[in-house]
Design a protein around this motif. Structure first.
Motif, PDB file in Angstrom:
ATOM      1  N   HIS A  44      19.789  27.261 -35.424  1.00 12.96           N
ATOM      2  CA  HIS A  44      19.154  28.363 -34.679  1.00 12.96           C
ATOM      3  C   HIS A  44      18.940  29.294 -35.885  1.00 12.96           C
ATOM      4  N   LEU A  45      20.250  29.981 -36.419  1.00 13.86           N
ATOM      5  CA  LEU A  45      20.200  31.649 -37.140  1.00 13.86           C
ATOM      6  C   LEU A  45      18.659  31.287 -37.951  1.00 13.86           C
ATOM      7  N   GLN A  46      18.183  29.470 -38.699  1.00 13.82           N
ATOM      8  CA  GLN A  46      17.624  29.552 -39.891  1.00 13.82           C
ATOM      9  C   GLN A  46      16.645  29.666 -38.743  1.00 13.82           C
ATOM     10  N   ALA A  47      16.538  29.114 -38.588  1.00  9.64           N
ATOM     11  CA  ALA A  47      15.016  29.122 -37.532  1.00  9.64           C
ATOM     12  C   ALA A  47      14.746  31.231 -36.855  1.00  9.64           C
ATOM     13  N   VAL A  48      15.568  31.409 -36.257  1.00 10.05           N
ATOM     14  CA  VAL A  48      15.795  32.837 -36.210  1.00 10.05           C
ATOM     15  C   VAL A  48      15.474  33.599 -37.855  1.00 10.05           C
ATOM     16  N   LEU A  49      15.401  33.017 -38.322  1.00  7.68           N
ATOM     17  CA  LEU A  49      15.220  34.466 -39.873  1.00  7.68           C
ATOM     18  C   LEU A  49      13.456  33.789 -40.514  1.00  7.68           C
ATOM     19  N   LEU A  99      13.376  43.052 -37.130  1.00  7.67           N
ATOM     20  CA  LEU A  99      14.498  43.911 -38.062  1.00  7.67           C
ATOM     21  C   LEU A  99      16.006  44.115 -38.182  1.00  7.67           C
ATOM     22  N   VAL A 100      15.716  44.767 -36.751  1.00  8.26           N
ATOM     23  CA  VAL A 100      17.277  44.697 -36.715  1.00  8.26           C
ATOM     24  C   VAL A 100      17.462  43.233 -36.085  1.00  8.26           C
ATOM     25  N   LEU A 101      16.674  42.105 -35.708  1.00  6.90           N
ATOM     26  CA  LEU A 101      17.908  40.829 -35.199  1.00  6.90           C
ATOM     27  C   LEU A 101      17.812  40.106 -36.666  1.00  6.90           C
ATOM     28  N   LEU A 102      17.022  40.762 -38.004  1.00  6.66           N
ATOM     29  CA  LEU A 102      16.768  39.985 -38.834  1.00  6.66           C
ATOM     30  C   LEU A 102      18.682  40.525 -39.888  1.00  6.66           C
ATOM     31  N   LYS A 103      18.927  41.846 -39.514  1.00  5.67           N
ATOM     32  CA  LYS A 103      20.076  42.819 -39.606  1.00  5.67           C
ATOM     33  C   LYS A 103      21.220  41.654 -38.767  1.00  5.67           C
ATOM     34  N   VAL A 155       8.885  41.851 -49.507  1.00  5.71           N
ATOM     35  CA  VAL A 155       9.585  42.625 -50.198  1.00  5.71           C
ATOM     36  C   VAL A 155      10.623  43.757 -48.993  1.00  5.71           C
ATOM     37  N   THR A 156       9.766  43.823 -48.335  1.00  8.27           N
ATOM     38  CA  THR A 156      10.070  43.528 -46.650  1.00  8.27           C
ATOM     39  C   THR A 156      11.612  43.325 -46.149  1.00  8.27           C
ATOM     40  N   LEU A 157      11.724  41.914 -45.788  1.00 11.21           N
ATOM     41  CA  LEU A 157      12.643  41.566 -45.688  1.00 11.21           C
ATOM     42  C   LEU A 157      13.691  41.592 -46.731  1.00 11.21           C
ATOM     43  N   LEU A 158      14.054  41.978 -48.122  1.00 12.47           N
ATOM     44  CA  LEU A 158      15.025  42.580 -48.895  1.00 12.47           C
ATOM     45  C   LEU A 158      14.916  43.363 -48.755  1.00 12.47           C
ATOM     46  N   TYR A 159      13.891  44.492 -48.614  1.00 11.14           N
ATOM     47  CA  TYR A 159      14.459  46.040 -48.358  1.00 11.14           C
ATOM     48  C   TYR A 159      15.808  46.202 -46.658  1.00 11.14           C
ATOM     49  N   GLU A 160      15.872  45.656 -46.046  1.00 11.51           N
ATOM     50  CA  GLU A 160      16.115  45.823 -44.951  1.00 11.51           C
ATOM     51  C   GLU A 160      17.236  44.241 -44.945  1.00 11.51           C
ATOM     52  N   LEU A 161      17.205  43.632 -45.716  1.00 14.61           N
ATOM     53  CA  LEU A 161      18.518  43.109 -45.878  1.00 14.61           C
ATOM     54  C   LEU A 161      19.836  43.517 -46.741  1.00 14.61           C
ATOM     55  N   GLY A 162      19.614  44.748 -46.741  1.00 14.75           N
ATOM     56  CA  GLY A 162      20.798  46.223 -47.773  1.00 14.75           C
ATOM     57  C   GLY A 162      21.219  46.447 -46.452  1.00 14.75           C
ATOM     58  N   GLU A 163      20.992  46.404 -45.270  1.00 17.01           N
ATOM     59  CA  GLU A 163      21.302  46.402 -44.066  1.00 17.01           C
ATOM     60  C   GLU A 163      22.583  45.855 -43.736  1.00 17.01           C
ATOM     61  N   GLY A 164      21.868  44.421 -43.459  1.00 23.00           N
ATOM     62  CA  GLY A 164      22.965  43.667 -43.416  1.00 23.00           C
ATOM     63  C   GLY A 164      23.771  42.773 -44.362  1.00 23.00           C
TER      64      GLY A 164
END
Length: 343
Positions: free
Chosen positions: A31-36, A100-104, A165-174
Motif C-alpha cells: 500500500h505504501l509503495q502505491a502511495v508513493l 508532499l506531507v503524505l510522501l514524508k 528532483v522535488t521528491l528528493l528535496y522533500e525526502l530529506g524531511e522524512g
C-alpha cells in the motif's frame, strides 16, 4: 483529489500502530509503495501546460547575452504567457502541499522503500541525458564541453525531471536523523548523484528544473561538508548557465540568494575554490554594474517552505551580496583579517 484525505488517514493510522510498537499489517508495504507512486503521478506539472514553453532559452536574467543567444531559441514569452505560467506554478504548489506531507509520512514508515522509489525516479531522469559539465572551467582545474542532448533526453519531458528532483528535496524531511551522516550510504549517494550529474539532467535548463536542483543542493549542504570532492560540481551549477547565468530572472535571482546561503554555510570548505569563484563571479558583477536596476525586486523566499520568509531584493543586490560573502572567505583564507570587519 478526493482520495488524499482517506489515504492520509490510512497512513496516519499506520504511524499510530508503529508508535505503539505494533508491526505493520499484512499488505501495508504494498500500500505504501502505491502511495508513493500516486504522489509522484499527482505531483507532476500538467502535460502541455502553461509552463511547457518556459524552456529557459531566453529571458531577462543575468545570463541573457544577445550576442550568445542560439539561433534556434524561441521568442521571449509574452507577459500573458509568463502570467499563465506563474499561475499554474502556484496551483501546482498548492496541490502539492498535502501530497508532499503524505510522501514524508510514508517515508517515515518505510524509508528504504521511499529511498529506492525516489532513486528509481532520479536515475530514470538522469539516464535520459548526458552527464558532465557544459563547457565551463571546473573548480578543480578541469575543462569539459557538453556533448549536447541525446535522443532520449529530447523525449523526456521537464515534468519527469522536475518531479524526481522535488521528491528528493522533500525526502530529506522524512529521513531518519542518521541518513545524512558520513558513510550512511543511501540518501547521501543519491544527493551526490544529483550534484555530480546535475549538468546533464534532461530539460535541466527549464526554469522549474533549474530551481529545483539549486534548492536541493542547498537543502543537502551537510553532504557537501562531508564530501569535499562534490563542491566543484555544485559551484559549477550555481555559477553556470543553470544558475546565475540562467536567462530567467527567477532562476538567476534565486541562485544569487541560495549561493549566498551556501557560501555562509560552507565557508571553511570553500577556501580552496575562492579564487576561481571570484573570477567566475566577475562577469555577473559587470552586468549588474552596467545595467540599470529593475523597477521592482524579486521575491526570493521559497514559497510554502517551513519557516520561510519572502525577501524582496533585486538581482544586483543579491549578486553583490554573494560577492561580499565570497570575499569574506577570501580575506579569511589569505589572512586579510583587517578587511573582514567592514564587510
Amino acid at each position: 483529489m478526493p482520495l488524499v484525505p482517506f489515504i492520509s488517514a490510512y497512513v496516519a493510522r499506520l504511524r499510530a500502530l508503529v508508535k505503539r510498537g505494533q508491526a505493520l499489517p499484512s499488505g501495508a508495504q504494498l500500500h505504501l509503495q502505491a502511495v508513493l507512486e500516486g504522489v509522484a503521478a499527482a505531483a507532476r506539472y500538467p502535460e502541455d501546460g502553461a509552463n511547457e514553453a518556459e524552456d529557459g532559452s531566453t529571458g531577462p536574467g543575468l545570463g541573457n547575452n544577445s550576442s550568445s543567444t542560439s539561433s534556434n531559441s524561441r521568442a521571449r514569452l509574452s507577459d500573458a504567457e509568463v502570467l499563465a505560467a506563474r499561475e499554474e506554478q502556484w496551483e501546482v504548489e498548492e496541490r502539492r502541499k498535502e501530497l508532499l506531507v503524505l510522501l514524508k509520512n510514508a517515508a517515515k514508515l518505510a524509508f528504504p522503500e521511499a529511498l529506492n522509489f525516489v532513486a528509481s525516479k532520479l536515475q530514470a531522469a538522469l539516464s535520459g541525458g548526458v552527464s558532465g559539465a557544459n563547457g565551463l572551467t571546473g573548480f578543480d582545474g578541469s575543462s569539459s564541453v557538453s556533448k549536447g542532448p541525446t535522443a532520449a533526453s529530447v523525449g523526456l519531458r521537464f515534468q519527469d525531471t522536475e518531479v524526481a528532483v522535488t521528491l528528493l528535496y522533500e525526502l530529506g524531511e522524512g529521513a531518519p536523523e542518521d541518513a545524512l551522516k558520513a558513510g550512511s550510504g543511501g540518501l547521501v549517494q543519491l544527493v551526490l548523484l544529483l550534484v555530480t550529474q546535475g549538468q546533464g539532467l534532461p530539460a535541466g535548463q527549464h526554469r522549474l528544473v533549474a530551481l529545483a536542483v539549486l534548492e536541493t543542493c542547498v537543502r543537502y549542504c551537510r553532504v557537501l561538508q562531508q564530501e569535499q570532492s562534490a563542491i566543484p560540481a555544485v559551484l559549477s551549477l550555481f555559477l553556470g548557465p543553470k544558475g546565475l547565468g540562467h536567462p530567467s530572472t527567477d532562476v538567476a535571482t534565486r541562485a544569487c540568494y541560495l549561493l549566498s546561503r551556501l557560501v555562509k554555510t560552507l565557508r571553511a570548505n570553500l577556501r580552496p575554490y575562492i579564487d576561481e569563484m571570484l573570477r567566475q563571479l566577475q562577469p555577473y558583477l559587470q552586468i549588474v554594474a552596467t545595467q540599470p536596476p529593475p523597477a521592482g525586486g524579486t521575491a526570493v523566499g521559497k514559497a510554502g517552505g517551513a519557516g520561510s520568509r519572502c525577501v524582496v531584493l533585486s538581482q544586483g543586490q543579491l549578486c553583490r551580496q554573494v560577492a561580499v560573502d565570497a570575499f569574506c572567505c577570501y580575506a579569511g583564507h589569505r589572512g586579510l583579517w583587517w578587511l573582514w570587519a567592514p564587510l
